[in-house]
Each structure stands twice: as structure tokens, then as C-alpha cells.
Design an enzyme around this catalytic site. Structure first.
Site, mmCIF file in Angstrom:
data_model
loop_
_atom_site.group_PDB
_atom_site.id
_atom_site.type_symbol
_atom_site.label_atom_id
_atom_site.label_comp_id
_atom_site.label_asym_id
_atom_site.label_seq_id
_atom_site.Cartn_x
_atom_site.Cartn_y
_atom_site.Cartn_z
ATOM 1 N N ASP A 14 29.225 40.063 22.033
ATOM 2 C CA ASP A 14 30.333 39.545 21.227
ATOM 3 C C ASP A 14 30.378 40.129 19.816
ATOM 4 O O ASP A 14 30.808 39.468 18.866
ATOM 5 C CB ASP A 14 30.271 38.002 21.157
ATOM 6 C CG ASP A 14 30.302 37.380 22.539
ATOM 7 O OD1 ASP A 14 30.931 37.974 23.433
ATOM 8 O OD2 ASP A 14 29.689 36.322 22.728
ATOM 9 N N LYS A 17 33.105 44.565 20.412
ATOM 10 C CA LYS A 17 33.216 45.851 21.122
ATOM 11 C C LYS A 17 34.653 46.091 21.582
ATOM 12 O O LYS A 17 35.143 47.211 21.532
ATOM 13 C CB LYS A 17 32.280 45.858 22.341
ATOM 14 C CG LYS A 17 30.803 45.743 21.973
ATOM 15 C CD LYS A 17 29.926 45.643 23.201
ATOM 16 C CE LYS A 17 30.111 44.371 23.994
ATOM 17 N NZ LYS A 17 29.707 43.129 23.301
ATOM 18 N N ALA A 40 31.191 39.394 30.762
ATOM 19 C CA ALA A 40 31.710 39.944 29.509
ATOM 20 C C ALA A 40 33.071 39.345 29.185
ATOM 21 O O ALA A 40 33.816 38.944 30.080
ATOM 22 C CB ALA A 40 31.848 41.465 29.636
ATOM 23 N N GLY A 41 33.375 39.284 27.897
ATOM 24 C CA GLY A 41 34.704 38.887 27.454
ATOM 25 C C GLY A 41 35.019 39.743 26.242
ATOM 26 O O GLY A 41 34.425 39.547 25.186
ATOM 27 N N HIS A 42 35.883 40.724 26.414
ATOM 28 C CA HIS A 42 36.196 41.668 25.336
ATOM 29 C C HIS A 42 37.618 41.409 24.843
ATOM 30 O O HIS A 42 38.573 41.519 25.611
ATOM 31 C CB HIS A 42 36.046 43.107 25.829
ATOM 32 C CG HIS A 42 34.632 43.437 26.233
ATOM 33 N ND1 HIS A 42 34.286 44.630 26.815
ATOM 34 C CD2 HIS A 42 33.482 42.717 26.123
ATOM 35 C CE1 HIS A 42 32.966 44.627 27.051
ATOM 36 N NE2 HIS A 42 32.468 43.480 26.644
ATOM 37 N N GLN A 225 27.961 43.293 26.848
ATOM 38 C CA GLN A 225 26.808 42.555 26.288
ATOM 39 C C GLN A 225 26.234 43.322 25.080
ATOM 40 O O GLN A 225 26.966 44.061 24.444
ATOM 41 C CB GLN A 225 25.740 42.301 27.361
ATOM 42 C CG GLN A 225 26.143 41.281 28.432
ATOM 43 C CD GLN A 225 26.970 41.853 29.559
ATOM 44 O OE1 GLN A 225 26.627 42.870 30.120
ATOM 45 N NE2 GLN A 225 28.050 41.194 29.893
ATOM 46 N N GLY A 303 34.105 29.816 26.513
ATOM 47 C CA GLY A 303 34.590 28.889 25.489
ATOM 48 C C GLY A 303 33.470 28.138 24.780
ATOM 49 O O GLY A 303 33.732 27.296 23.920
HETATM 50 P P1 GDP Z 1 33.035 41.675 22.398
HETATM 51 O O1 GDP Z 1 32.519 40.903 23.568
HETATM 52 O O2 GDP Z 1 31.975 42.462 21.732
HETATM 53 O O3 GDP Z 1 34.235 42.514 22.735
HETATM 54 O O4 GDP Z 1 33.529 40.587 21.330
HETATM 55 P P2 GDP Z 1 34.407 39.272 21.648
HETATM 56 O O5 GDP Z 1 35.796 39.681 21.944
HETATM 57 O O6 GDP Z 1 33.727 38.407 22.631
HETATM 58 O O7 GDP Z 1 34.284 38.513 20.260
HETATM 59 C C1 GDP Z 1 34.703 39.093 19.070
HETATM 60 C C2 GDP Z 1 35.760 38.177 18.429
HETATM 61 O O8 GDP Z 1 35.938 38.530 17.080
HETATM 62 C C3 GDP Z 1 37.131 38.318 19.052
HETATM 63 O O9 GDP Z 1 37.797 37.091 18.988
HETATM 64 C C4 GDP Z 1 37.828 39.359 18.178
HETATM 65 O O10 GDP Z 1 39.239 39.235 18.188
HETATM 66 C C5 GDP Z 1 37.276 38.995 16.831
HETATM 67 N N1 GDP Z 1 37.117 40.115 15.887
HETATM 68 C C6 GDP Z 1 36.778 41.404 16.137
HETATM 69 N N2 GDP Z 1 36.615 42.083 14.981
HETATM 70 C C7 GDP Z 1 36.848 41.205 13.989
HETATM 71 C C8 GDP Z 1 36.790 41.282 12.546
HETATM 72 O O11 GDP Z 1 36.483 42.316 11.954
HETATM 73 N N3 GDP Z 1 37.062 40.137 11.845
HETATM 74 C C9 GDP Z 1 37.389 38.967 12.457
HETATM 75 N N4 GDP Z 1 37.616 37.917 11.699
HETATM 76 N N5 GDP Z 1 37.447 38.853 13.802
HETATM 77 C C10 GDP Z 1 37.161 39.956 14.557
HETATM 78 P P1 IMO Z 2 30.150 40.566 25.983
HETATM 79 O O1 IMO Z 2 30.349 41.850 26.751
HETATM 80 C C1 IMO Z 2 27.561 37.242 24.932
HETATM 81 C C2 IMO Z 2 24.664 35.936 27.945
HETATM 82 C C3 IMO Z 2 24.874 34.547 28.498
HETATM 83 C C4 IMO Z 2 23.418 34.152 28.768
HETATM 84 C C5 IMO Z 2 22.808 35.457 29.247
HETATM 85 C C6 IMO Z 2 22.720 35.577 30.755
HETATM 86 O O2 IMO Z 2 31.385 39.773 25.832
HETATM 87 O O3 IMO Z 2 29.450 40.834 24.699
HETATM 88 P P2 IMO Z 2 24.580 36.062 32.591
HETATM 89 O O4 IMO Z 2 25.818 35.290 32.944
HETATM 90 O O5 IMO Z 2 24.830 37.469 32.168
HETATM 91 O O6 IMO Z 2 23.522 35.974 33.650
HETATM 92 O O7 IMO Z 2 23.978 35.277 31.317
HETATM 93 O O8 IMO Z 2 23.625 36.497 28.737
HETATM 94 N N1 IMO Z 2 25.835 36.840 28.042
HETATM 95 C C7 IMO Z 2 26.632 37.156 27.016
HETATM 96 N N2 IMO Z 2 26.633 36.707 25.744
HETATM 97 N N3 IMO Z 2 28.444 38.197 25.318
HETATM 98 C C8 IMO Z 2 28.443 38.670 26.568
HETATM 99 O O9 IMO Z 2 29.217 39.698 26.953
HETATM 100 C C9 IMO Z 2 27.536 38.120 27.507
HETATM 101 N N4 IMO Z 2 27.269 38.336 28.813
HETATM 102 C C10 IMO Z 2 26.228 37.557 29.125
HETATM 103 O O10 IMO Z 2 25.489 33.709 27.577
HETATM 104 O O11 IMO Z 2 22.795 33.803 27.573
HETATM 105 MG MG MG Z 3 32.485 38.950 24.291
#
Ligand code: GDP
Ligand code: IMO
Ligand code: MG
Length: 425
Positions: A14, A17, A40-42, A225, A303
């Protein structure tokens, strides 16, 4: 501009990426995912629209790009279909530009059930998985009993493999005999119903990437991750089940190491973790809450509120070394805008001894006391800044210090979720 760039998370996921991939995809032709699955959640924000990608590379949002899902990905075919529906409803076409490796191991409904069962059985030491079936699916893969994408197109193979799994998994299945997720006949029928949709997407990803590279196309490798969740090099067993570091690209897509010209590590300006496991710089109370609320730190997949804390340079130096990071993308700097003081952990104190290397023994983390260095905050909005030298001086020195500690150059700084809220350095 390097031809091919790898984007990897350097913390516990998170890091942002999705945003970085979306941005760098502007200069690329191809985006490929190599590992992980729908855990993953991007997040990608384009104008007013927010997209959350789980299995499909974030580059899909750009309609002129080709995307690949490599053999290292744990592919939930039913989840994929749901994700494709969402894209289609947003007017984003994928036909003819999203391709999947025939060798992808599938995440099937019983893997999600097993994920739940294992987590419940672990009791107090549960890992806090995403319950997306990731661990059980990779477990079947390594036990050489996984079902691969190509298998669903051959009735006899699929039947035999499902029967094999059913016979080996009776102990677990017996606890929930009526759960529809164990209905192997239904799983078989449902999988075969997906064949017409999936057949045109199934390719030899390794071959295709090699071909495109020879044509001069630029490839972006999208990691999922983060380094600290790597099954070998992270905070095992509090990790995910794949190699989230750069090595995952080579085995997960079937490409050689010289395919990657630059490794970009994505690092949040502070730190978060979702799920259980060590987090030496974790905060509680008001500061933790401030980071969570300002950073909107709630899981994009589950969530769940993310645990929050200061930056951990011990872990980050480790993450840079194991990934061979060339450059870093620092995200969410804006989240620190209001803080009077910002801290970064320089070393750990374990049993009275100062340690600067990441400890190999998981139990040491129970006794870690972070040693912090304090930085003055800038207390200025950085959201609209697009040039490095327009950043407040305190922010400049904070990020320079981080880059120096991590032994990497700064590629970009993100100061907001939108594409435009970025400083290209
Ligand atoms: P990922 O899994 O690495 O792709 O990251 P996530 O999408 O799970 O979480 C990153 C969160 O931060 C998302 O809600 C993005 O929209 C938000 N985000 C990304 N870059 C920035 C930033 O520079 N500032 C703020 N405030 N939010 C950001
Ligand atoms: P992105 O790509 C944050 C964490 C889970 C748990 C551990 C094992 O969005 O960064 P799993 O379901 O993979 O067996 O869970 O890894 N985890 C993540 N935490 N971002 C992720 O992906 C994750 N994918 C798995 O919360 O602690
Ligand atoms: Mg994520």
C-alpha cells in the site's frame, strides 16, 4: 529514459504503487504483473474516477497499453471476471490487450475457504490475511497439485486434478461438507463456462515479453505487496506467500535479469501495515489516528484500518538491498504537511544493543525499541507543488535524508493521489 522499469513496494504494501505505475505507464508500452493475486489493491485516480485493481495491472486504465498477468500470479478466475466487468462498465476495453500466462496457478473457491479455516485455527497467532485464498493456492502450487489456467481447457486433466485435490483435502473439507466452495462439480462447470472468455487471453507471457522487448517496446513491471511481506525476505511468517521483491519478476514472468533496466522502490513518507506481525515503528493514540485519517489509511481490498507509524530506515535499507533499488518514488508526503515534528527510525535497540541491520529472528521484534531521529515539520500544504525546489526547505531535507539513507536517487515525489500531484525529480 530506461527501457524497462520495475516498480516494487518497499514496506508492507500500500505504498502507492498503483499511482506510480499509472504515472510511469504514460512512458511505457507494456505493463506486467508477476506475483501476488487479488490480495493486492492498487488505487488509480484519474480525474474524478477511482479505480481499484486487484489482479489486472494498473496500466490497463491507459487504453493504448498492453497488459500481462504472469505465471507467478495466483489467479482467481472468478475474481478476474468481476474485475473485467467493472472495467467494461467504465468503458475501459481489455480485449486484445490483456493477456494471461497459461501457467498461472488458479485460486479456487476452496482456497478461500481454506484461508478462513487456517486463520481460525491459528487463533491468537492468526496472520490477518486478506482471506483471498492466496496462501492455500500457493501451497497447492508448491505441493505440485495446483490447477493451472491451461488445465481448464482439457476436461480430463481438470477432472483428474480436482479429484486429486478433493481426496487430499478431506480433513479440512469434512469440517464444512455443505459449503458450496467445496462443490467440486460446480467448480468444474463454472471454470469451463469461463473458457470462451479466457481462451483468447491465454498466451506464453515469457515469449510475448521477449518479442515485444525486441521490437523496442518499453515494459513496466508492476510489483504487488511490499518487500517486508516477501515470503523469503520479509517478516516471515507474517508475510504473504509470494516473492514480492525484484526476483519475483524473473520467475513470475519468465524473463531474464537483464530485462530490468531500473528498479524503482515505492516508499510512503511514513509507514503502514495491515494484518498481523512486527511493526517496530507502530504508533498508537493521537498521532497514529492523525496519520490514518489524513492518509485515508483503510485497506483498498478489505477496508480494514491500516496500522500506522513512522518511517523505519532499518527496514528500508534492507528493502533497498534485497531489491537492488536504483531509485525511489516517495509517496504521500502531503500527509505529513500538518506535523510539527516528524520522526524516522535510524536503528533498533534490542536488549540494550544498537542494531542497524534488519534482524533475521522474528522473535527479536518483540524486544525492539526504535531509535528515532527527529525532523522539523514544514506545516505548509505541498499538494500543489510540482517542482522539487518549491517544496518547503524542511520537506526537501527530509526526503533528501531518506534517499541518502536508502542509497538511492529520488525519481519522483507524490503529494496527492491525483496524477498531477507529483514532482518528477
Ligand atoms: P498500492 O497497493 O501500493 O497501490 O497502494 P493503495 O492503492 O493500496 O494505497 C495507496 C492509497 O494512497 C490510495 O488510496 C491512493 O489513492 C493514495 N495515494 C497515493 N499517492 C498518494 C499521495 O501522494 N498522497 C495522498 N494523500 N494519497 C496518495
Ligand atoms: P498491495 O499490492 C498490504 C498482507 C495481509 C496480511 C499478509 C498475508 O495492495 O500493496 P495474504 O492474503 O497475502 O495471505 O495476507 O499480507 N497483504 C497486504 N498488505 N497490501 C497488500 O497488497 C497486501 N497483500 C497482502 O494484510 O497481513
Ligand atoms: Mg494496496
Amino acid at each position: 529514459m530506461p527501457q524497462n522499469i520495475a516498480i516494487v513496494g518497499l514496506q508492507w504494501g500500500d505504498e502507492g504503487k498503483g499511482k506510480v505505475v499509472d504515472l510511469l505507464a504514460l512512458e511505457a508500452d507494456v505493463i506486467a504483473r508477476c506475483q501476488g493475486g487479488a490480495n493486492a489493491g492498487h488505487t488509480v485516480i484519474v480525474g474524478e474516477k477511482k479505480y481499484i485493481l486487484h489482479l489486472i495491472p494498473s496500466g490497463i486504465i491507459h487504453q493504448d497499453k498492453i497488459c500481462f498477468i504472469g505465471n507467478g500470479v495466483a489467479l482467481d478466475p472468478f475474481g478476474l471476471v468481476e474485475e473485467l466487468k467493472v472495467l467494461e462498465s467504465e468503458g475501459i476495453g481489455y480485449r486484445g490487450r490483456l493477456f494471461i500466462s497459461a501457467a498461472c496457478n488458479l485460486v479456487l473457491p476452496y482456497h478461500k475457504l481454506l484461508d478462513e479455516i487456517y486463520e481460525t485455527r491459528r487463533g491468537e497467532s492468526s496472520l490477518g490475511t486478506t482471506l483471498r485464498g492466496i496462501g492455500p493456492a500457493y501451497r497447492d502450487k508448491v505441493a505440485r497439485q495446483g490447477i493451472r489456467l491451461a488445465d481448464i481447457f482439457d476436461d480430463r486433466t481438470l477432472k483428474q486434478k480436482l479429484a486429486g485435490i478433493k481426496s487430499q483435502r478431506t480433513d479440512l473439507m469434512a469440517s464444512l461438507p455443505d459449503d458450496p466452495r467445496c462443490d467440486f462439480d460446480k467448480i468444474k462447470t463454472d471454470l469451463q463456462a469461463l473458457c470462451p472468455l479466457l481462451l483468447p487471453m491465454m498466451v506464453d507471457v515469457s515469449f510475448e515479453l521477449d518479442r515485444l522487448q525486441r521490437e523496442g517496446k518499453r515494459i513496466l513491471f508492476e510489483g504487488a505487496q511490499g518487500a517486508m511481506l516477501d515470503v523469503d525476505l520479509g517478516t516471515y511468517p507474517y508475510a504473504t506467500s509470494s516473492n514480492t521483491t525484484v526476483g519475483g519478476i524473473f520467475t513470475g514472468l519468465g524473463v531474464g535479469p537483464r530485462m530490468v533496466d531500473e528498479v524503482v522502490g515505492v516508499v510512503k513518507a511514513y509507514c503502514t501495515r495491515v494484518g498481523a506481525g512486527p511493526f517496530p515503528t507502530e504508533l498508537t493514540g493521537e498521532t497514529a489516528e492523525l496519520l490514518r485519517e489524513k492518509g485515508a489509511e483503510y485497506g483498498a481490498t478489505t477496508g480494514r484500518p491500516r496500522r500506522t507509524g513512522w518511517l523505519d530506515l532499518v527496514a528500508l535499507r534492507h528493502a533497498c538491498r534485497i531489491n537492488g533499488v536504483d531509485k525511489i518514488a516517495i509517496t504521500k508526503l502531503d500527509v505529513l504537511d500538518d506535523f510539527e515534528t516528524i520522526k524516522a527510525c535510524m536503528a533498533y535497540e534490542i536488549d540494550g544493543v544498537e542494531v542497524t541491520e534488519f534482524p533475521p529472528l522474528i522473535s527479536s521484534f518483540e524486544r525492539v525499541r526504535p531509535i528515532y531521529r527527529e525532523f522539523p515539520g514544514w506545516r505548509t500544504d505541498t499538494g500543489a507543488v510540482t517542482q522539487f525546489d518549491q517544496l518547503p526547505e524542511e520537506a526537501q531535507s527530509y526526503v533528501r535524508f531518506l534517499a541518502d539513507q536508502m542509497g538511492a536517487e529520488i525519481k519522483l515525489i507524490s503529494t496527492g493521489a491525483a496524477r498531477s500531484e507529483t514532482i518528477l525529480v
